[in-house]
Structures are given as structure tokens and as C-alpha cells.
Motif scaffolding. Structure first.
Motif, PDB file in Angstrom:
ATOM      1  N   ARG A 137       5.672   8.220   3.754  1.00  0.00           N
ATOM      2  CA  ARG A 137       7.237   7.700   3.478  1.00  0.00           C
ATOM      3  C   ARG A 137       7.116   6.556   1.949  1.00  0.00           C
ATOM      4  O   ARG A 137       8.629   6.858   1.799  1.00  0.00           O
ATOM      5  CB  ARG A 137       7.745   6.562   4.960  1.00  0.00           C
ATOM      6  CG  ARG A 137       8.004   7.499   5.670  1.00  0.00           C
ATOM      7  CD  ARG A 137       8.068   7.285   6.567  1.00  0.00           C
ATOM      8  NE  ARG A 137       8.283   7.586   8.201  1.00  0.00           N
ATOM      9  CZ  ARG A 137       7.832   7.070   9.380  1.00  0.00           C
ATOM     10  NH1 ARG A 137       8.496   5.957   9.407  1.00  0.00           N
ATOM     11  NH2 ARG A 137       7.890   8.096  10.271  1.00  0.00           N
ATOM     12  N   LYS A 138       6.261   5.934   1.633  1.00  0.00           N
ATOM     13  CA  LYS A 138       7.016   5.514   0.444  1.00  0.00           C
ATOM     14  C   LYS A 138       5.826   5.564  -0.856  1.00  0.00           C
ATOM     15  O   LYS A 138       5.753   5.136  -1.814  1.00  0.00           O
ATOM     16  CB  LYS A 138       6.199   3.531   0.526  1.00  0.00           C
ATOM     17  CG  LYS A 138       6.920   2.770   1.294  1.00  0.00           C
ATOM     18  CD  LYS A 138       6.500   1.425   1.699  1.00  0.00           C
ATOM     19  CE  LYS A 138       8.182   0.779   2.893  1.00  0.00           C
ATOM     20  NZ  LYS A 138       8.784   0.197   1.526  1.00  0.00           N
ATOM     21  N   HIS A 139       5.253   6.682  -0.516  1.00  0.00           N
ATOM     22  CA  HIS A 139       4.367   7.269  -1.825  1.00  0.00           C
ATOM     23  C   HIS A 139       3.987   6.554  -2.171  1.00  0.00           C
ATOM     24  O   HIS A 139       3.246   6.536  -3.708  1.00  0.00           O
ATOM     25  CB  HIS A 139       5.754   7.828  -2.653  1.00  0.00           C
ATOM     26  CG  HIS A 139       5.924   9.154  -1.783  1.00  0.00           C
ATOM     27  ND1 HIS A 139       7.060   9.847  -2.832  1.00  0.00           N
ATOM     28  CD2 HIS A 139       6.092   8.995  -0.285  1.00  0.00           C
ATOM     29  CE1 HIS A 139       7.471  10.681  -2.094  1.00  0.00           C
ATOM     30  NE2 HIS A 139       6.593  10.465  -0.717  1.00  0.00           N
ATOM     31  N   TRP A 140       3.373   5.122  -2.137  1.00  0.00           N
ATOM     32  CA  TRP A 140       2.304   3.987  -2.118  1.00  0.00           C
ATOM     33  C   TRP A 140       2.710   3.476  -3.611  1.00  0.00           C
ATOM     34  O   TRP A 140       1.951   2.845  -3.927  1.00  0.00           O
ATOM     35  CB  TRP A 140       0.880   5.388  -2.625  1.00  0.00           C
ATOM     36  CG  TRP A 140       0.165   5.038  -1.980  1.00  0.00           C
ATOM     37  CD1 TRP A 140      -0.121   6.713  -1.629  1.00  0.00           C
ATOM     38  CD2 TRP A 140      -0.493   5.184  -0.295  1.00  0.00           C
ATOM     39  NE1 TRP A 140      -1.151   7.202  -0.122  1.00  0.00           N
ATOM     40  CE2 TRP A 140      -1.495   5.749   0.082  1.00  0.00           C
ATOM     41  CE3 TRP A 140      -1.372   3.597  -0.532  1.00  0.00           C
ATOM     42  CZ2 TRP A 140      -2.230   5.388   1.304  1.00  0.00           C
ATOM     43  CZ3 TRP A 140      -1.474   3.212   0.280  1.00  0.00           C
ATOM     44  CH2 TRP A 140      -2.252   4.088   0.844  1.00  0.00           C
ATOM     45  N   GLN A 141       3.873   4.080  -3.409  1.00  0.00           N
ATOM     46  CA  GLN A 141       4.664   2.558  -4.030  1.00  0.00           C
ATOM     47  C   GLN A 141       5.114   0.841  -3.759  1.00  0.00           C
ATOM     48  O   GLN A 141       6.543   1.076  -2.630  1.00  0.00           O
ATOM     49  CB  GLN A 141       5.805   3.119  -4.962  1.00  0.00           C
ATOM     50  CG  GLN A 141       6.098   4.503  -5.314  1.00  0.00           C
ATOM     51  CD  GLN A 141       5.309   4.576  -6.417  1.00  0.00           C
ATOM     52  OE1 GLN A 141       5.211   3.479  -7.523  1.00  0.00           O
ATOM     53  NE2 GLN A 141       3.883   4.619  -6.939  1.00  0.00           N
ATOM     54  N   LEU A 142       4.211   0.247  -2.787  1.00  0.00           N
ATOM     55  CA  LEU A 142       3.888  -0.424  -1.871  1.00  0.00           C
ATOM     56  C   LEU A 142       5.152  -1.653  -2.938  1.00  0.00           C
ATOM     57  O   LEU A 142       4.315  -2.224  -4.359  1.00  0.00           O
ATOM     58  CB  LEU A 142       3.333  -1.120  -1.005  1.00  0.00           C
ATOM     59  CG  LEU A 142       2.745   0.666  -0.625  1.00  0.00           C
ATOM     60  CD1 LEU A 142       0.973   0.234   0.379  1.00  0.00           C
ATOM     61  CD2 LEU A 142       3.320   0.684   0.872  1.00  0.00           C
ATOM     62  N   THR A 143       5.113  -2.216  -2.048  1.00  0.00           N
ATOM     63  CA  THR A 143       5.762  -4.694  -2.737  1.00  0.00           C
ATOM     64  C   THR A 143       4.796  -4.689  -1.431  1.00  0.00           C
ATOM     65  O   THR A 143       4.354  -5.108  -0.815  1.00  0.00           O
ATOM     66  CB  THR A 143       7.323  -5.016  -2.190  1.00  0.00           C
ATOM     67  OG1 THR A 143       7.233  -5.101  -0.434  1.00  0.00           O
ATOM     68  CG2 THR A 143       7.906  -3.350  -3.572  1.00  0.00           C
ATOM     69  N   SER A 144       4.535  -6.187  -2.335  1.00  0.00           N
ATOM     70  CA  SER A 144       3.555  -7.509  -1.541  1.00  0.00           C
ATOM     71  C   SER A 144       4.899  -7.632  -0.269  1.00  0.00           C
ATOM     72  O   SER A 144       3.388  -7.863   0.984  1.00  0.00           O
ATOM     73  CB  SER A 144       3.389  -8.614  -1.870  1.00  0.00           C
ATOM     74  OG  SER A 144       3.417  -8.750  -3.604  1.00  0.00           O
ATOM     75  N   SER A 145       6.140  -7.545   0.336  1.00  0.00           N
ATOM     76  CA  SER A 145       5.965  -8.273   1.872  1.00  0.00           C
ATOM     77  C   SER A 145       6.155  -6.331   3.088  1.00  0.00           C
ATOM     78  O   SER A 145       6.443  -7.236   3.319  1.00  0.00           O
ATOM     79  CB  SER A 145       7.906  -7.494   1.059  1.00  0.00           C
ATOM     80  OG  SER A 145       8.560  -6.354   1.320  1.00  0.00           O
ATOM     81  N   ASP A 146       5.473  -5.447   2.381  1.00  0.00           N
ATOM     82  CA  ASP A 146       5.175  -4.189   2.960  1.00  0.00           C
ATOM     83  C   ASP A 146       3.874  -4.627   3.962  1.00  0.00           C
ATOM     84  O   ASP A 146       3.343  -4.024   4.434  1.00  0.00           O
ATOM     85  CB  ASP A 146       4.844  -2.834   2.028  1.00  0.00           C
ATOM     86  CG  ASP A 146       6.509  -2.487   1.542  1.00  0.00           C
ATOM     87  OD1 ASP A 146       7.170  -2.033   2.589  1.00  0.00           O
ATOM     88  OD2 ASP A 146       6.144  -1.822   0.272  1.00  0.00           O
ATOM     89  N   PHE A 147       2.935  -5.716   3.147  1.00  0.00           N
ATOM     90  CA  PHE A 147       1.629  -5.796   3.606  1.00  0.00           C
ATOM     91  C   PHE A 147       1.819  -5.895   4.844  1.00  0.00           C
ATOM     92  O   PHE A 147       2.467  -7.320   5.430  1.00  0.00           O
ATOM     93  CB  PHE A 147       0.744  -5.927   2.648  1.00  0.00           C
ATOM     94  CG  PHE A 147       0.452  -5.221   1.774  1.00  0.00           C
ATOM     95  CD1 PHE A 147      -0.888  -4.855   2.041  1.00  0.00           C
ATOM     96  CD2 PHE A 147       1.227  -5.652   1.188  1.00  0.00           C
ATOM     97  CE1 PHE A 147      -1.475  -3.228   1.219  1.00  0.00           C
ATOM     98  CE2 PHE A 147       0.645  -3.756  -0.304  1.00  0.00           C
ATOM     99  CZ  PHE A 147      -0.532  -3.182  -0.528  1.00  0.00           C
ATOM    100  N   ILE A 148       0.441  -5.961   6.099  1.00  0.00           N
ATOM    101  CA  ILE A 148       0.676  -6.903   7.090  1.00  0.00           C
ATOM    102  C   ILE A 148      -0.449  -7.722   7.071  1.00  0.00           C
ATOM    103  O   ILE A 148      -1.792  -7.444   6.760  1.00  0.00           O
ATOM    104  CB  ILE A 148       0.506  -5.531   8.483  1.00  0.00           C
ATOM    105  CG1 ILE A 148       1.738  -5.119   8.654  1.00  0.00           C
ATOM    106  CG2 ILE A 148       0.638  -6.595   9.559  1.00  0.00           C
ATOM    107  CD1 ILE A 148       1.553  -3.439   9.062  1.00  0.00           C
ATOM    108  N   GLU A 149      -0.363  -8.553   7.901  1.00  0.00           N
ATOM    109  CA  GLU A 149      -1.181  -9.741   7.817  1.00  0.00           C
ATOM    110  C   GLU A 149      -1.765 -10.729   9.592  1.00  0.00           C
ATOM    111  O   GLU A 149      -0.860 -10.623   9.952  1.00  0.00           O
ATOM    112  CB  GLU A 149      -1.009 -10.914   7.026  1.00  0.00           C
ATOM    113  CG  GLU A 149      -2.275 -11.964   6.466  1.00  0.00           C
ATOM    114  CD  GLU A 149      -2.263 -12.787   5.319  1.00  0.00           C
ATOM    115  OE1 GLU A 149      -2.490 -13.959   5.615  1.00  0.00           O
ATOM    116  OE2 GLU A 149      -1.181 -12.753   4.413  1.00  0.00           O
ATOM    117  N   GLY A 150      -3.009 -10.974   9.699  1.00  0.00           N
ATOM    118  CA  GLY A 150      -3.296 -11.505  11.141  1.00  0.00           C
ATOM    119  C   GLY A 150      -4.153 -10.784  11.476  1.00  0.00           C
ATOM    120  O   GLY A 150      -5.873 -11.513  10.279  1.00  0.00           O
ATOM    121  N   PRO A 151      -5.180 -11.954  12.302  1.00  0.00           N
ATOM    122  CA  PRO A 151      -6.323 -12.535  12.595  1.00  0.00           C
ATOM    123  C   PRO A 151      -7.184 -11.194  13.181  1.00  0.00           C
ATOM    124  O   PRO A 151      -7.228 -10.120  13.466  1.00  0.00           O
ATOM    125  CB  PRO A 151      -6.198 -13.016  13.615  1.00  0.00           C
ATOM    126  CG  PRO A 151      -5.358 -13.109  14.541  1.00  0.00           C
ATOM    127  CD  PRO A 151      -3.898 -12.122  13.346  1.00  0.00           C
TER     128      PRO A 151
END
Length: 151
Positions: A49-63
Motif C-alpha cells: 500500500r505504501k510502496h515502502w515510502q514510509l514516514t516516521s509516524s508509520d512505525f509502531i512501537e511497543g514492549p
């Protein structure tokens, strides 16, 4: 900028470069990094869907030590494997799950990839793990088993 935000930016840049250089494709893959006891991972559908054109806010963070991220609808389906690797190998700080154009035929045939250039001989033959269904706990277990002994 804190370390986590910096890692988000770096992963986005790595994702773009990998796609541009045909080191991954639109069908899948993901990137992650360990930051302390947290995982930062690319989202589901980053390629398609994004063709690897990601922004910082696309990433998910957790334990890393909990399964909290499994309920996030953006969490990558192969994220289970990333969590399993980070849990089994505390020394690992980052994971690249890619679909490199020139490696896919070896993977499809279930054949290990021998080093053919002098510069890659130091890495030895890249093994292929036994097939397991995508996004399964079995696949995560096989990846961990395949990495054991290579620490």
C-alpha cells in the motif's frame, strides 16, 4: 530529538533505499529495531500500500516482552517472528525481513545461497529454513531455530 524518533526516521530511510535498490518488493517484508525493551516495527502493508515510502509516524512501537502489539491492526503479520527473535537473542538490535530480487529464486527452490564473490565468502552459505506457513508461530519458531548457533 529522542532516540526512538531518530530510529523511526532511520528505518523509514532504510525502507525507501531497500525498495529503490530491489532489495525488497511490494509483496511484503518488514523492518524493526530494538530500543531498550521496546520494538519499533514497520506497519502491515508497507510494501503493497505504501510502496515502502514510509514516514516516521508509520512505525509502531511497543514492549518486546508482551504480546500487546499483536492486537494493533497495523502490526505486521510477521511481527510475531520479530518478537520471537528479539526475545530469544537479546544481542540482536535490528531485523530486516526483505524479498531481495536476486535471492527469491533460491528461496522458492528451497536452496541455500552459496557465496560466489570473494567479498561474500566470509559470510559462508546462507541457509534456508524449512517451510512454515506465513505469519505463524511455527514460522517464528523455525526462524529462531535457524538462527541458533550463529550468535
Amino acid at each position: 530529538m529522542n532516540k526512538s524518533a531518530f530510529i523511526h526516521q532511520q528505518l523509514a530511510e532504510i525502507a525507501r533505499r531497500m525498495f529503490e535498490r530491489k532489495l525488497t518488493d511490494m509483496s511484503g517484508g518488514n523492518l524493526s529495531a530494538r530500543v531498550g525493551d521496546q520494538i519499533i516495527i514497520s506497519p502491515r502493508h508497507a510494501g503493497s500500500r505504501k510502496h515502502w515510502q514510509l514516514t516516521s509516524s508509520d512505525f509502531i512501537e511497543g514492549p518486546i516482552e508482551s504480546d500487546d502489539l499483536l492486537s494493533d491492526p497495523r502490526f505486521s503479520r510477521e511481527g510475531k517472528a520479530h518478537l520471537a527473535v528479539y526475545r530469544a537473542f537479546p544481542i540482536i538490535q535490528g531485523i530486516v525481513h526483505a524479498h531481495p530480487f536476486h535471492a527469491l529464486p533460491f528461496i522458492a527452490a528451497g536452496k541455500p545461497i552459496p557465496p560466489v564473490l570473494e567479498g561474500t565468502q566470509k559470510f559462508g552459505t546462507v541457509p534456508v529454513i524449512e517451510y512454515a506457513p506465513a505469519h505463524s508461530a511455527d514460522l517464528a519458531d523455525r526462524i529462531v531455530a535457524g538462527l541458533r548457533g550463529q550468535e
